[in-house]
Design a protein around this motif. Structure first.
Motif, PDB file in Angstrom:
ATOM      1  N   GLY A 149       0.817  -1.205   0.000  1.00 56.17           N
ATOM      2  CA  GLY A 149       0.000   0.000   0.000  1.00 56.17           C
ATOM      3  C   GLY A 149       0.852   1.257   0.000  1.00 56.17           C
ATOM      4  N   ARG A 150       1.888   1.273   0.823  1.00 57.42           N
ATOM      5  CA  ARG A 150       2.785   2.438   0.859  1.00 57.42           C
ATOM      6  C   ARG A 150       3.469   2.632  -0.482  1.00 57.42           C
ATOM      7  NH1 ARG A 150       4.027  -0.046   5.879  1.00 57.42           N
ATOM      8  NH2 ARG A 150       5.954  -0.927   5.003  1.00 57.42           N
ATOM      9  N   TRP A 151       3.959   1.531  -1.060  1.00 52.27           N
ATOM     10  CA  TRP A 151       4.704   1.634  -2.325  1.00 52.27           C
ATOM     11  C   TRP A 151       3.794   2.049  -3.474  1.00 52.27           C
ATOM     12  CZ3 TRP A 151       5.278  -2.740  -6.171  1.00 52.27           C
ATOM     13  CH2 TRP A 151       6.073  -2.344  -7.248  1.00 52.27           C
ATOM     14  N   LEU A 152       2.637   1.437  -3.586  1.00 50.20           N
ATOM     15  CA  LEU A 152       1.733   1.753  -4.690  1.00 50.20           C
ATOM     16  C   LEU A 152       1.236   3.190  -4.611  1.00 50.20           C
ATOM     17  CD1 LEU A 152      -0.263  -1.598  -4.764  1.00 50.20           C
ATOM     18  CD2 LEU A 152       1.468  -0.850  -6.399  1.00 50.20           C
ATOM     19  N   GLU A 153       1.148   3.725  -3.408  1.00 50.51           N
ATOM     20  CA  GLU A 153       0.735   5.120  -3.262  1.00 50.51           C
ATOM     21  C   GLU A 153       1.873   6.070  -3.618  1.00 50.51           C
ATOM     22  OE1 GLU A 153      -0.950   8.201   0.190  1.00 50.51           O
ATOM     23  OE2 GLU A 153      -0.795   6.045   0.586  1.00 50.51           O
ATOM     24  N   GLU A 154       3.084   5.749  -3.217  1.00 51.64           N
ATOM     25  CA  GLU A 154       4.232   6.629  -3.459  1.00 51.64           C
ATOM     26  C   GLU A 154       4.779   6.486  -4.874  1.00 51.64           C
ATOM     27  OE1 GLU A 154       6.963   5.449  -0.477  1.00 51.64           O
ATOM     28  OE2 GLU A 154       5.756   6.229   1.193  1.00 51.64           O
ATOM     29  N   GLY A 155       4.722   5.282  -5.451  1.00 53.16           N
ATOM     30  CA  GLY A 155       5.275   5.037  -6.779  1.00 53.16           C
ATOM     31  C   GLY A 155       6.781   4.892  -6.741  1.00 53.16           C
ATOM     32  N   GLY A 156       7.392   4.864  -7.929  1.00 52.81           N
ATOM     33  CA  GLY A 156       8.838   4.727  -8.034  1.00 52.81           C
ATOM     34  C   GLY A 156       9.284   3.281  -7.977  1.00 52.81           C
ATOM     35  N   ARG A 157      10.603   3.106  -7.881  1.00 50.64           N
ATOM     36  CA  ARG A 157      11.158   1.764  -7.842  1.00 50.64           C
ATOM     37  C   ARG A 157      10.823   1.071  -6.527  1.00 50.64           C
ATOM     38  NH1 ARG A 157      17.314   1.469  -9.465  1.00 50.64           N
ATOM     39  NH2 ARG A 157      17.524   2.913  -7.718  1.00 50.64           N
ATOM     40  N   LEU A 158      10.754  -0.240  -6.583  1.00 51.82           N
ATOM     41  CA  LEU A 158      10.474  -1.015  -5.391  1.00 51.82           C
ATOM     42  C   LEU A 158      11.720  -1.045  -4.508  1.00 51.82           C
ATOM     43  CD1 LEU A 158       8.583  -4.391  -5.241  1.00 51.82           C
ATOM     44  CD2 LEU A 158      10.614  -4.000  -3.872  1.00 51.82           C
ATOM     45  N   ARG A 159      11.622  -0.438  -3.331  1.00 49.11           N
ATOM     46  CA  ARG A 159      12.762  -0.382  -2.413  1.00 49.11           C
ATOM     47  C   ARG A 159      12.419  -0.878  -1.006  1.00 49.11           C
ATOM     48  NH1 ARG A 159      17.197   2.608  -3.814  1.00 49.11           N
ATOM     49  NH2 ARG A 159      17.087   3.867  -5.700  1.00 49.11           N
ATOM     50  N   ASP A 160      11.162  -1.068  -0.715  1.00 48.23           N
ATOM     51  CA  ASP A 160      10.757  -1.439   0.634  1.00 48.23           C
ATOM     52  C   ASP A 160      11.332  -2.815   0.987  1.00 48.23           C
ATOM     53  OD1 ASP A 160       9.012  -2.675   2.764  1.00 48.23           O
ATOM     54  OD2 ASP A 160       8.094  -0.681   2.642  1.00 48.23           O
ATOM     55  N   PRO A 161      12.063  -2.928   2.091  1.00 49.78           N
ATOM     56  CA  PRO A 161      12.681  -4.216   2.435  1.00 49.78           C
ATOM     57  C   PRO A 161      11.658  -5.315   2.700  1.00 49.78           C
ATOM     58  CG  PRO A 161      13.022  -2.601   4.195  1.00 49.78           C
ATOM     59  CD  PRO A 161      12.491  -1.849   3.023  1.00 49.78           C
ATOM     60  N   VAL A 162      10.470  -4.952   3.173  1.00 46.40           N
ATOM     61  CA  VAL A 162       9.437  -5.974   3.376  1.00 46.40           C
ATOM     62  C   VAL A 162       9.049  -6.592   2.031  1.00 46.40           C
ATOM     63  CG1 VAL A 162       7.051  -6.389   4.096  1.00 46.40           C
ATOM     64  CG2 VAL A 162       8.557  -4.954   5.493  1.00 46.40           C
ATOM     65  N   LEU A 163       8.850  -5.749   1.028  1.00 43.15           N
ATOM     66  CA  LEU A 163       8.484  -6.272  -0.296  1.00 43.15           C
ATOM     67  C   LEU A 163       9.637  -7.016  -0.946  1.00 43.15           C
ATOM     68  CD1 LEU A 163       6.339  -3.346  -1.758  1.00 43.15           C
ATOM     69  CD2 LEU A 163       5.588  -5.431  -0.592  1.00 43.15           C
ATOM     70  N   VAL A 164      10.858  -6.524  -0.761  1.00 35.23           N
ATOM     71  CA  VAL A 164      12.022  -7.239  -1.298  1.00 35.23           C
ATOM     72  C   VAL A 164      12.090  -8.636  -0.696  1.00 35.23           C
ATOM     73  CG1 VAL A 164      14.543  -7.307  -1.340  1.00 35.23           C
ATOM     74  CG2 VAL A 164      13.342  -5.165  -1.849  1.00 35.23           C
ATOM     75  N   ARG A 165      11.878  -8.744   0.614  1.00 33.75           N
ATOM     76  CA  ARG A 165      11.856 -10.063   1.257  1.00 33.75           C
ATOM     77  C   ARG A 165      10.757 -10.944   0.666  1.00 33.75           C
ATOM     78  NH1 ARG A 165      10.542  -8.092   6.869  1.00 33.75           N
ATOM     79  NH2 ARG A 165      10.160 -10.301   7.324  1.00 33.75           N
TER      80      ARG A 165
END
Length: 381
Positions: A202-218
């Motif tokens: 939710g945070r990433w899709l709202e902010e946009g840009g490259r995927l950097r969130d460590p939770v999503l990377v995991r």
């Protein structure tokens, strides 16, 4: 290619010259002509412009191009950069690719397609230009970003990423993550919960840009482990977008141990300047393999020293060859040539010092150059 090295026994030199390498991590060759500026920018890992008071031909890689690629294009070794680039422009990118890829002697390419793929030959283009088979390695982060661009709700991201990955990798030979670039390797190694993934998505899709969130990377990594294909990790050396101190493979120890029951091979790519750390992990954990691609091309005439360090503690069945070439086909050619020459020097010295037999040297060269990758990726042959 002629070794022209006094220390290399004839039988070993012949095997290394003729060995059809498996380049287990490579990108496509540039599909279009390059200006001098564009060509020079691709002779380094910096993403900054080349200062007008210097040339990247004045480097180990630049000297290697003029020494070893010039004859492939019909020029004398050590010709001036202007002469080399003029010749390259005359024959065009298509012919340069054909000559340089063919001269590399690579017998199989595993092509990672997750970065600026529209500028490069894909697996089929690489196969056509080189005359060698080429298969795909799929980047996890690219699949996730394509899913987000197509439209995906946060609550369904976890499930839909798994579906997209299975669909995208039907014919792939492996997966890759650039976690070292996106969040560093010092992340919590445990798989995140579904609620954690939904919140992070939710945070990433709202902010946009490259995927950097460590939770999503995991989440991407653990979904990749469930997919079961060999999983490649960028380690160490790269452009300034990476925090080098957070790309040490020792930071992956927790993940390696948690992932061990899956039996999925974990491939540590590049590894410079952490090649000894990678070698330690490869001897400690059955699923860990590594290479010294990319750096080998950039260190040029110092390649034998890098290769010697990679052979110190790791079992020889755990080391692979890669070029990590991206762009000019010179990098694909030099990756193979410098590996052959460096291995000839290192293994040749072992034989002359009567520490190894010629047969042992030949066996190790063949394992690292081709057989290990064929086993890990199920290539046959």
């Amino acid at each position: 290619m002629s070794m022209e090295l006094e220390v290399v026994p004839a039988g070993l030199a012949r095997v290394l010259e003729e060995l059809p390498l498996v380049d287990h991590h490579v990108h496509g060759a540039t599909s279009h002509d390059l200006s001098r500026t564009a060509f020079e920018e691709l002779l380094g890992e910096s993403d900054r412009p080349v200062p007008d008071w210097m040339t990247r031909f004045d480097s180990q890689l630049g000297f290697a191009v003029l020494r070893h690629c010039a004859p492939v294009l019909g020029l004398e070794p050590f010709c001036p950069p202007e002469e080399y680039l003029a010749r390259r422009a005359r024959i065009g990118a298509h012919e340069a690719n054909r000559l340089l890829l063919g001269a590399s002697g690579v017998g199989h390419f595993l092509v990672e397609t997750g970065y600026r793929a529209e500028e490069l030959l894909g697996p089929s283009g690489m196969a056509e230009a080189s005359g060698a088979p080429a298969d795909e390695v799929v980047r996890l982060e690219s699949v996730a970003e394509q899913l987000a661009a197509a439209g995906c709700g946060a609550g369904e991201f976890g499930r839909r990423f798994a579906e997209a990955l299975w669909e995208r990798t039907g014919d792939a030979r492996g997966l890759k993550t650039v976690a070292a670039y996106r969040c560093g390797l010092d992340f919590d190694p445990a798989p995140p919960s579904a609620d954690e993934v939904a919140a992070a998505a939710g945070r990433w899709l709202e902010e946009g840009g490259r995927l950097r969130d460590p939770v999503l990377v995991r989440h991407l990594i653990w979904t990749g482990l469930e997919r079961g294909l060999p999983l490649q990790f960028h380690i160490g050396y790269g452009d300034p977008d990476i925090d080098l101190k957070r790309s040490d493979p020792l930071l992956l120890r927790g993940l390696i141990e948690l992932a061990e029951p899956t039996g999925v091979p974990l491939l540590l790519l590049h590894c410079y300047p952490f090649q000894r750390h990678a070698g330690y992990l490869a001897q400690a954990y059955p699923a860990v393999f590594f290479d010294v691609g990319l750096a080998l091309t950039h260190v040029g005439a110092r390649g034998s020293a890098l290769l010697a360090e990679s052979l110190e503690v790791a079992p020889f069945a755990k080391i692979l060859y890669s070029s990590d070439a991206w762009g000019p086909a010179e990098l694909h050619h030099l990756g193979a040539l410098l590996w052959r020459r460096g291995m000839a020097r290192v293994l040749g010295e072992f034989v002359l010092e009567e520490e190894w037999s010629v047969a042992q040297a030949v066996r190790v060269a063949t394992m690292i150059g081709a057989e290990n990758a064929r086993r890990v990726y199920g290539l046959g042959g």
